[in-house]
Design a protein around this motif. Structure first.
Motif, PDB file in Angstrom:
ATOM      1  N   THR A 112      13.044  14.530  -2.205  1.00 43.40           N
ATOM      2  CA  THR A 112      13.246  14.488  -3.646  1.00 43.40           C
ATOM      3  C   THR A 112      13.020  13.076  -4.126  1.00 43.40           C
ATOM      4  O   THR A 112      13.343  12.112  -3.433  1.00 43.40           O
ATOM      5  CB  THR A 112      14.679  14.926  -4.026  1.00 43.40           C
ATOM      6  OG1 THR A 112      15.594  14.064  -3.353  1.00 43.40           O
ATOM      7  CG2 THR A 112      14.926  16.357  -3.596  1.00 43.40           C
ATOM      8  N   PRO A 113      12.472  12.889  -5.315  1.00 40.87           N
ATOM      9  CA  PRO A 113      12.280  11.541  -5.829  1.00 40.87           C
ATOM     10  C   PRO A 113      13.620  10.893  -6.073  1.00 40.87           C
ATOM     11  O   PRO A 113      14.550  11.527  -6.528  1.00 40.87           O
ATOM     12  CB  PRO A 113      11.507  11.753  -7.138  1.00 40.87           C
ATOM     13  CG  PRO A 113      11.031  13.161  -7.104  1.00 40.87           C
ATOM     14  CD  PRO A 113      11.967  13.911  -6.218  1.00 40.87           C
ATOM     15  N   ALA A 114      13.743   9.623  -5.771  1.00 40.93           N
ATOM     16  CA  ALA A 114      14.980   8.893  -6.010  1.00 40.93           C
ATOM     17  C   ALA A 114      14.719   7.821  -7.052  1.00 40.93           C
ATOM     18  O   ALA A 114      13.715   7.146  -7.025  1.00 40.93           O
ATOM     19  CB  ALA A 114      15.488   8.251  -4.715  1.00 40.93           C
ATOM     20  N   LEU A 136      -6.243  -1.183   1.167  1.00 43.66           N
ATOM     21  CA  LEU A 136      -6.613  -0.947  -0.231  1.00 43.66           C
ATOM     22  C   LEU A 136      -5.518  -1.430  -1.172  1.00 43.66           C
ATOM     23  O   LEU A 136      -5.790  -1.957  -2.244  1.00 43.66           O
ATOM     24  CB  LEU A 136      -6.841   0.550  -0.470  1.00 43.66           C
ATOM     25  CG  LEU A 136      -8.184   1.150  -0.054  1.00 43.66           C
ATOM     26  CD1 LEU A 136      -8.209   2.629  -0.390  1.00 43.66           C
ATOM     27  CD2 LEU A 136      -9.333   0.426  -0.732  1.00 43.66           C
ATOM     28  N   TYR A 137      -4.261  -1.220  -0.751  1.00 48.88           N
ATOM     29  CA  TYR A 137      -3.148  -1.602  -1.615  1.00 48.88           C
ATOM     30  C   TYR A 137      -1.915  -1.830  -0.753  1.00 48.88           C
ATOM     31  O   TYR A 137      -1.700  -1.160   0.253  1.00 48.88           O
ATOM     32  CB  TYR A 137      -2.849  -0.526  -2.660  1.00 48.88           C
ATOM     33  CG  TYR A 137      -1.672  -0.866  -3.552  1.00 48.88           C
ATOM     34  CD1 TYR A 137      -1.820  -1.783  -4.585  1.00 48.88           C
ATOM     35  CD2 TYR A 137      -0.423  -0.304  -3.337  1.00 48.88           C
ATOM     36  CE1 TYR A 137      -0.744  -2.133  -5.399  1.00 48.88           C
ATOM     37  CE2 TYR A 137       0.658  -0.642  -4.140  1.00 48.88           C
ATOM     38  CZ  TYR A 137       0.493  -1.560  -5.169  1.00 48.88           C
ATOM     39  OH  TYR A 137       1.561  -1.908  -5.951  1.00 48.88           O
ATOM     40  N   LYS A 138      -1.118  -2.807  -1.176  1.00 46.43           N
ATOM     41  CA  LYS A 138       0.208  -3.010  -0.576  1.00 46.43           C
ATOM     42  C   LYS A 138       1.122  -3.518  -1.682  1.00 46.43           C
ATOM     43  O   LYS A 138       0.708  -4.287  -2.560  1.00 46.43           O
ATOM     44  CB  LYS A 138       0.147  -4.005   0.585  1.00 46.43           C
ATOM     45  CG  LYS A 138      -0.312  -5.414   0.198  1.00 46.43           C
ATOM     46  CD  LYS A 138       0.852  -6.363   0.025  1.00 46.43           C
ATOM     47  CE  LYS A 138       0.362  -7.772  -0.329  1.00 46.43           C
ATOM     48  NZ  LYS A 138       1.416  -8.768  -0.229  1.00 46.43           N
ATOM     49  N   GLY A 139       2.348  -3.038  -1.665  1.00 49.70           N
ATOM     50  CA  GLY A 139       3.303  -3.445  -2.683  1.00 49.70           C
ATOM     51  C   GLY A 139       4.128  -2.273  -3.158  1.00 49.70           C
ATOM     52  O   GLY A 139       4.019  -1.150  -2.653  1.00 49.70           O
ATOM     53  N   PRO A 140       4.991  -2.485  -4.165  1.00 49.22           N
ATOM     54  CA  PRO A 140       5.835  -1.399  -4.675  1.00 49.22           C
ATOM     55  C   PRO A 140       5.019  -0.429  -5.516  1.00 49.22           C
ATOM     56  O   PRO A 140       4.056  -0.820  -6.179  1.00 49.22           O
ATOM     57  CB  PRO A 140       6.872  -2.142  -5.523  1.00 49.22           C
ATOM     58  CG  PRO A 140       6.165  -3.381  -5.972  1.00 49.22           C
ATOM     59  CD  PRO A 140       5.248  -3.767  -4.847  1.00 49.22           C
ATOM     60  N   TYR A 141       5.418   0.845  -5.462  1.00 48.68           N
ATOM     61  CA  TYR A 141       4.747   1.831  -6.311  1.00 48.68           C
ATOM     62  C   TYR A 141       5.735   2.951  -6.656  1.00 48.68           C
ATOM     63  O   TYR A 141       6.302   3.593  -5.765  1.00 48.68           O
ATOM     64  CB  TYR A 141       3.525   2.429  -5.615  1.00 48.68           C
ATOM     65  CG  TYR A 141       2.840   3.496  -6.452  1.00 48.68           C
ATOM     66  CD1 TYR A 141       2.164   3.150  -7.616  1.00 48.68           C
ATOM     67  CD2 TYR A 141       2.922   4.836  -6.105  1.00 48.68           C
ATOM     68  CE1 TYR A 141       1.573   4.114  -8.406  1.00 48.68           C
ATOM     69  CE2 TYR A 141       2.325   5.813  -6.881  1.00 48.68           C
ATOM     70  CZ  TYR A 141       1.651   5.443  -8.042  1.00 48.68           C
ATOM     71  OH  TYR A 141       1.078   6.404  -8.832  1.00 48.68           O
ATOM     72  N   LEU A 142       5.910   3.165  -7.977  1.00 48.93           N
ATOM     73  CA  LEU A 142       6.822   4.194  -8.487  1.00 48.93           C
ATOM     74  C   LEU A 142       8.128   4.177  -7.700  1.00 48.93           C
ATOM     75  O   LEU A 142       8.759   3.154  -7.574  1.00 48.93           O
ATOM     76  CB  LEU A 142       6.140   5.563  -8.447  1.00 48.93           C
ATOM     77  CG  LEU A 142       4.879   5.715  -9.331  1.00 48.93           C
ATOM     78  CD1 LEU A 142       4.300   7.117  -9.199  1.00 48.93           C
ATOM     79  CD2 LEU A 142       5.172   5.382 -10.784  1.00 48.93           C
ATOM     80  N   ASN A 143       8.543   5.369  -7.179  1.00 51.09           N
ATOM     81  CA  ASN A 143       9.801   5.429  -6.436  1.00 51.09           C
ATOM     82  C   ASN A 143       9.563   5.564  -4.932  1.00 51.09           C
ATOM     83  O   ASN A 143      10.371   6.131  -4.214  1.00 51.09           O
ATOM     84  CB  ASN A 143      10.655   6.605  -6.928  1.00 51.09           C
ATOM     85  CG  ASN A 143       9.949   7.940  -6.716  1.00 51.09           C
ATOM     86  OD1 ASN A 143       8.736   7.981  -6.569  1.00 51.09           O
ATOM     87  ND2 ASN A 143      10.701   9.022  -6.694  1.00 51.09           N
ATOM     88  N   TYR A 144       8.440   5.027  -4.462  1.00 56.53           N
ATOM     89  CA  TYR A 144       8.096   5.128  -3.042  1.00 56.53           C
ATOM     90  C   TYR A 144       8.483   3.888  -2.243  1.00 56.53           C
ATOM     91  O   TYR A 144       8.208   3.820  -1.059  1.00 56.53           O
ATOM     92  CB  TYR A 144       6.585   5.355  -2.883  1.00 56.53           C
ATOM     93  CG  TYR A 144       6.123   6.726  -3.288  1.00 56.53           C
ATOM     94  CD1 TYR A 144       5.960   7.725  -2.336  1.00 56.53           C
ATOM     95  CD2 TYR A 144       5.841   7.032  -4.616  1.00 56.53           C
ATOM     96  CE1 TYR A 144       5.526   8.986  -2.697  1.00 56.53           C
ATOM     97  CE2 TYR A 144       5.409   8.288  -4.989  1.00 56.53           C
ATOM     98  CZ  TYR A 144       5.251   9.261  -4.029  1.00 56.53           C
ATOM     99  OH  TYR A 144       4.830  10.518  -4.386  1.00 56.53           O
TER     100      TYR A 144
END
Length: 456
Positions: A47-49, A365-373
């Motif tokens: 579930t998304p947190a 391709l990408y590293k860092g924070p994303y949404l609630n992941y």
């Protein structure tokens, strides 16, 4: 009637055994606390947190390395030896890559051994509590019998020659004592056996704790080795080009605009040619008829630590990918996501601060924070394949960097970040979410992972 000397010795032996019950410390209260075993994982829902977004974690700096050193129990001599060992590799990217992958492999093996030791220690604690429970019961029973015998010895029945009228009472007392002493002896033997087992458990626990300390020392040493190697590689790369810095800023901007993972991967894939020319060439050169490679040829290609592009076409990598972290699979591909849909990846519950490595060769391709992941890493492995790792606490690679299979990407935190996996282990367990995509469509990763023999 006074007790015979042999019976007195038997009672004294029983009393001595009971006194010994308090001489062994409880294993669960020993100086080195024994960790509990990792709970068995059960199928769970994702579930998304609404977690606060963590900040992007940069590669180790000199101050970061000093902080790592201060937190370790390694001797200064060993720290200096490690630094000298890594300094000798300066400028040798191939040797640094090989050292990084080897260190990451040692960390994974040590993490597995730590988990096994913790499980065995937990079993020993349970066994000790069971034995102590039996000893506590025996202590109460024997104490009651000893109290009764003590009362008889303090007020013995009169001798027959003194009071013939009390012959019946004297006979009854003799019969009672004759019946009690054998039972008391059997109980004493049972207590002796339990005390011996308790000693064995304690000895085994001390050995397991020594093994645990040794593996924690390995983890500390390899943690410092990896951090130092990464810092050395960063210095070897030198100043990042203006173009690459611009591409990283663009990737961060795309992540801020993308509302779904699919949209993010789509946007990033469109930028792949500017992120890495080699990655673009790999995609452009997609051959639907993949060459047949023998296992020996595949292993030989993967052993080349000097490579700067995927060792093998991703399509032939099935059965050779490295599991990015040690953990318990709590959610399979295709399982319910708790919202009427299906899960597009797999979820692993890991140890706190577990290491995460690259499951395959590829470009970041990408590293860092994303949404609630939480912190995420997206790898472009060529031929339209991408791999997503989400839920990390720290990331040590850069956008545009080529990473080899088994190379450290970052670490997990001490709790769940972002996507929450609800299991009987609770929501505080760190959880790594893994997705494999081809042309941005989810692919079941089952069957892609290497067996322990292949990955070792």
């Amino acid at each position: 009637m006074a007790l015979a000397p042999g019976k007195r010795r038997g009672l004294w032996l029983a009393g001595t055994l009971l006194a010994a019950l308090s001489s062994l410390p409880l294993l669960a209260q020993s100086e080195t606390p024994a960790p509990t075993a990792p709970p068995a994982a059960a199928p769970a829902a994702v579930t998304p947190a609404a977690a606060e977004q963590p900040a992007t974690v940069a590669a180790p700096t000199q101050s970061d390395l000093e902080a790592v050193e201060s937190s370790l129990s390694l001797s200064q001599q060993r720290i200096d030896e490690l630094k000298a060992e890594i300094a000798a590799m300066e400028g040798d990217r191939t040797q640094q890559n090989a050292a990084l992958i080897a260190a990451a492999q040692r960390v994974k093996l040590a993490e597995i051994e730590v988990a096994d030791v913790e499980t065995r220690l937990s079993d020993l604690i349970v066994a000790e509590l069971e034995v102590r429970g039996r000893l506590d019961g025996s202590q109460a029973e024997i104490a009651n019998v000893l109290a009764a015998l003590e009362r008889i010895s303090l007020n013995p029945p009169p001798a027959l020659i003194v009071d013939p009228d009390d012959a019946l009472g004297s006979a009854r007392s003799a019969i009672l004592i004759a019946a009690i002493v054998p039972q008391l002896r059997a109980k004493a033997e049972s207590v002796t056996a339990d005390l011996t087992e308790l000693t064995r458990i304690k000895t085994a626990a001390l050995a397991e704790e020594a093994t645990l300390r040794a593996n924690h020392a390995v983890l500390e040493e390899e943690q410092l080795r990896i951090a130092t190697l990464i810092a050395a590689r960063k210095q070897g790369i030198g100043v990042r080009t203006t173009q690459l810095a611009a591409e990283e800023q663009e990737a961060v901007a795309l992540a801020a605009r993308a509302s779904t993972l699919k949209e993010l991967v789509d946007s990033l894939s469109a930028q792949v040619s500017s992120v890495s020319e080699a990655a673009a060439a790999a995609d452009a050169g997609l051959d639907p008829d993949l060459p047949v490679m023998t296992p020996e040829a595949i292993q030989l290609a993967l052993a080349n630590s000097a490579r700067t592009e995927p060792a093998i076409p991703f399509g032939v990598a099935r059965g050779y990918l490295t599991m990015p972290a040690n953990g318990v699979n709590v959610l399979d591909y295709g399982a319910s996501d708790g919202f009427g849909g299906i899960n597009h990846g797999i979820s692993l519950v890991t140890r706190a601060e577990a290491q995460v490595v690259a499951p395959a060769d590829g470009w970041v391709l990408y590293k860092g924070p994303y949404l609630n992941y939480g912190q995420i890493v997206i790898l472009n492995s060529g031929q339209g394949y991408t791999m997503l790792l989400a839920g990390l606490d720290a990331v040590t690679v850069d956008i545009g960097q080529f990473v080899q299979m088994g190379m450290p990407l970052g670490t997990m935190g001490s709790r769940t970040i972002g996507r929450t996996v609800t299991t009987n282990a609770g929501a505080d367990q760190p959880t790594l979410y893994i997705e494999l995509r081809q042309n941005n469509e989810p692919v079941d990763p089952t069957g892609w992972w290497a067996t322990p023999t292949q990955s070792g």
